[in-house]
Design an enzyme around this catalytic site. Sequence first.
Site, mmCIF file in Angstrom:
data_model
loop_
_atom_site.group_PDB
_atom_site.id
_atom_site.type_symbol
_atom_site.label_atom_id
_atom_site.label_comp_id
_atom_site.label_asym_id
_atom_site.label_seq_id
_atom_site.Cartn_x
_atom_site.Cartn_y
_atom_site.Cartn_z
ATOM 1 N N ARG A 1 -2.027 3.710 5.086
ATOM 2 C CA ARG A 1 -2.349 2.877 3.925
ATOM 3 C C ARG A 1 -2.126 1.390 4.183
ATOM 4 N NH1 ARG A 1 -1.979 6.724 -0.573
ATOM 5 N NH2 ARG A 1 -1.939 5.053 -2.070
ATOM 6 N N LYS B 1 -6.272 2.423 7.373
ATOM 7 C CA LYS B 1 -7.059 3.654 7.393
ATOM 8 C C LYS B 1 -7.655 3.908 6.011
ATOM 9 C CE LYS B 1 -8.423 7.601 9.229
ATOM 10 N NZ LYS B 1 -9.722 7.414 9.900
ATOM 11 N N ASN C 1 2.361 -1.120 -5.072
ATOM 12 C CA ASN C 1 1.030 -0.858 -4.512
ATOM 13 C C ASN C 1 0.039 -1.238 -5.601
ATOM 14 O OD1 ASN C 1 -1.254 0.171 -3.230
ATOM 15 N ND2 ASN C 1 -0.872 2.254 -3.934
ATOM 16 N N GLY C 2 -0.786 -2.239 -5.322
ATOM 17 C CA GLY C 2 -1.754 -2.668 -6.331
ATOM 18 C C GLY C 2 -1.918 -4.174 -6.290
ATOM 19 N N CYS D 1 0.702 -1.268 0.000
ATOM 20 C CA CYS D 1 0.000 0.000 0.000
ATOM 21 C C CYS D 1 0.731 1.322 0.000
ATOM 22 C CB CYS D 1 -1.010 -0.037 1.109
ATOM 23 S SG CYS D 1 -2.333 -1.078 0.563
ATOM 24 N N GLU E 1 -14.860 -2.964 14.147
ATOM 25 C CA GLU E 1 -13.517 -2.530 13.756
ATOM 26 C C GLU E 1 -12.529 -2.538 14.918
ATOM 27 O OE1 GLU E 1 -13.651 0.631 10.112
ATOM 28 O OE2 GLU E 1 -14.439 1.368 11.986
ATOM 29 N N LYS F 1 -18.202 0.444 14.016
ATOM 30 C CA LYS F 1 -17.186 0.860 15.004
ATOM 31 C C LYS F 1 -16.905 -0.302 15.960
ATOM 32 C CE LYS F 1 -15.910 3.596 13.466
ATOM 33 N NZ LYS F 1 -16.268 4.201 12.244
ATOM 34 N N GLU G 1 -23.332 2.328 11.473
ATOM 35 C CA GLU G 1 -22.047 2.928 11.821
ATOM 36 C C GLU G 1 -21.625 2.481 13.232
ATOM 37 O OE1 GLU G 1 -19.738 4.163 10.309
ATOM 38 O OE2 GLU G 1 -18.575 5.315 11.738
ATOM 39 N N HIS H 1 -38.018 -9.851 11.337
ATOM 40 C CA HIS H 1 -37.933 -10.646 10.106
ATOM 41 C C HIS H 1 -36.658 -11.497 10.073
ATOM 42 C CE1 HIS H 1 -41.456 -8.593 8.702
ATOM 43 N NE2 HIS H 1 -40.866 -7.415 8.864
ATOM 44 N N TRP I 1 -0.354 -3.605 3.276
ATOM 45 C CA TRP I 1 -1.640 -4.161 3.727
ATOM 46 C C TRP I 1 -1.838 -5.389 2.853
ATOM 47 C CZ3 TRP I 1 -6.507 -4.989 1.427
ATOM 48 C CH2 TRP I 1 -7.537 -5.283 2.329
HETATM 49 C C1 G6P Z 1 -11.309 1.667 5.232
HETATM 50 C C2 G6P Z 1 -11.331 2.051 6.704
HETATM 51 C C3 G6P Z 1 -12.726 2.526 7.087
HETATM 52 C C4 G6P Z 1 -13.140 3.676 6.175
HETATM 53 C C5 G6P Z 1 -13.102 3.257 4.709
HETATM 54 C C6 G6P Z 1 -13.341 4.419 3.769
HETATM 55 O O1 G6P Z 1 -12.068 0.527 5.037
HETATM 56 O O2 G6P Z 1 -10.941 0.967 7.504
HETATM 57 O O3 G6P Z 1 -12.706 2.964 8.427
HETATM 58 O O4 G6P Z 1 -14.427 4.107 6.515
HETATM 59 O O5 G6P Z 1 -11.811 2.732 4.413
HETATM 60 O O6 G6P Z 1 -12.288 5.329 3.890
HETATM 61 P P1 G6P Z 1 -12.295 6.741 3.191
HETATM 62 O O7 G6P Z 1 -10.921 7.305 3.407
HETATM 63 O O8 G6P Z 1 -12.604 6.517 1.740
HETATM 64 O O9 G6P Z 1 -13.363 7.549 3.856
#
Ligand code: G6P
Length: 615
Positions: free
Chosen positions: A27, A610, A100-101, A2, A495, A492, A488, A511, A74
């Site tokens: 990243r 992130k 990266n890719g 990454c 995560e 959280k 959300e 359901h 990553w």
């Molecule tokens: C990753 C992170 C999430 C985040 C998502 C989108 O999966 O772990 O926490 O919400 O990316 O990130 P962005 O930078 O596009 O908002």
Amino acid sequence: MCGIVAYVGPRDAQPILLDALSRLEYRGYDSAGLAILNGKGVEVRKKSGRIQELASACQKKPVQGRIGISHTRWATHGGATDINAHPHLDATGRLALVHNGVVENYLELKAKLAKAGHKFISETDTEILAHLVGDAFASSKAQGEERLVEAVRNAIKQVQGTLGIAVIHSDLPGLVVGARRGSPLVIGIGDGENFLASDTQALAPYTNRVVILQDQEVVALKAERYDIASPLGVRSDIKVEEIENGVTASDKGSYPHYMLKEIFEQVSSIQNAFRGRLDHDGATAKLGGLNLPSEELRRIERIAILGCGTALHAGMVGKYLIETLAKIPVETHHSSEFRYGDSPTSPHTLFFAVSQSGETADTLGALREAQRRGFPCLGVCNNVASTIARQSNGGVYMHSGPEIGVAATKSFTSQVAIFTLLGLLLGRLHTLSASAGHEILQSIESLPEKIGQALSHSDEIKKVAQKYAKTKSMLFLGRLANFPIAMEGALKMKEITYIHAEGYPSAELKHGVIALIDKETPTVLIATQDGVYDKNLGSLQEIKARSGRVIAVAHESDAKIKGLADDILPVPETHPLLQPLLNVIPLQLISYHVAVVLGRDVDKPRNLAKSVTVE
Ligand code: G6P
């Protein structure tokens, strides 16, 4: 796969690479490595774990040299081990490459190379790429530095997938070759030294002069010059951009974790999202970055919002806000699904790509797909210099300040704040009355204080967290705009605590999900007093009737719910349309406190990044 940094110049490469790499840890952070030309050959250090592990290894056994490449990973292909960490070497051990890719046809290429006698030591697709470039180098007729440039160009022709790469070869001790297809690369121009990195943040302490490499371009980078070429020829009209030299150093202050600091920062980050954008005279909002005059905004018949993870949840709240305020239909898409799906698009649709980092590969791909179909696509980003911010046709910045904790918190509320403004703006261009507009503006202005009030319950929430921390699974329920808030909250919880959690619309409980209810599976129910309050109380009763425990997000003043729920996460009351912005705060806090009780790595949870810069 990454984050990439490369350096060539008069200084010792190792400390520069390690420092710049640490700015790319968002990243990916499961392993890291570097390769430096030490005068005799390529010397490599790689370590699984954080960049700090690599730094310690390099401290024990430093690598001397003035040119090198580095990587923070990553994992996609192959586990997070020392061997799978980048850089990877070619068959001669004289060429090193970071990537990266994803090489999509790597199995096919691997079989071909293995047949020709190549041996591989890692499980990665990147090692195949290193061997491919090495082979192309060996068979190239080109002379000098052009030989490595040509080798990279020929090798990547055989590759399907995305790549941003940096390559060094010990036969060419002053040259880094970089190439980009899909994954971003930026050249940093220094004084007698040059850099290559996945983004401008990595380069902030070293230079503010950058050249963004375009797709399909290859760069030959030396200390004193850089030459860029694509298959169409050499780029002569190179535009050097001066970026704001935002060294985004952010410390935790007195907070034990970045996440907690960022949760508490929402008092000010929300103000930054609204600052200068409230128009009291017109009872509306000003969003100059949209680059669209009122006549064009009025012609919009549909809005489509693209995002991943938390950003998508913010978009889902945005859908509710825009549809309620402006009566314009809104569709939300997981970026990854939109990109490859066949979903029909209506004319006069305005697209939004929502991304804190502005680097999420799926959202970038979806944005490009929308643009390819001929639609304007605006960005809602925090990172001003990011690829999505650059690629979009305008947009709205969040101005949240750096968000370091991997779990997004303040960026979420800022994204929702921006959609509130958009709803207000579009609403006022259609049927929303001035008095309704004023009411929203007034409520917006009182939000920082109310957020402070919601945060003041942190210690109470901590006690609730201690009570439920040993649970294996949780449900999060909410209706209408609080449904994405429930999603959300569940995200959280997953995560950062690794507790299984699901977010559902409250009424969907019956359901199927209700089968999960028992004494061991608590439900967080968002039940602030709104139009569906009584319905939510009905769901609460259904859970209690099956011995389930309920933690209710409820108004501080709600005495009724106190007698029904097992525990309360209190929130102050605000305008019903803004209430979701407050309701998310106790959900952020409860996940945080549970994670701390469980001893989790709150700011860098396992397996995550992130920003995910691969598909
Ligand atoms: C990753 C992170 C999430 C985040 C998502 C989108 O999966 O772990 O926490 O919400 O990316 O990130 P962005 O930078 O596009 O908002």
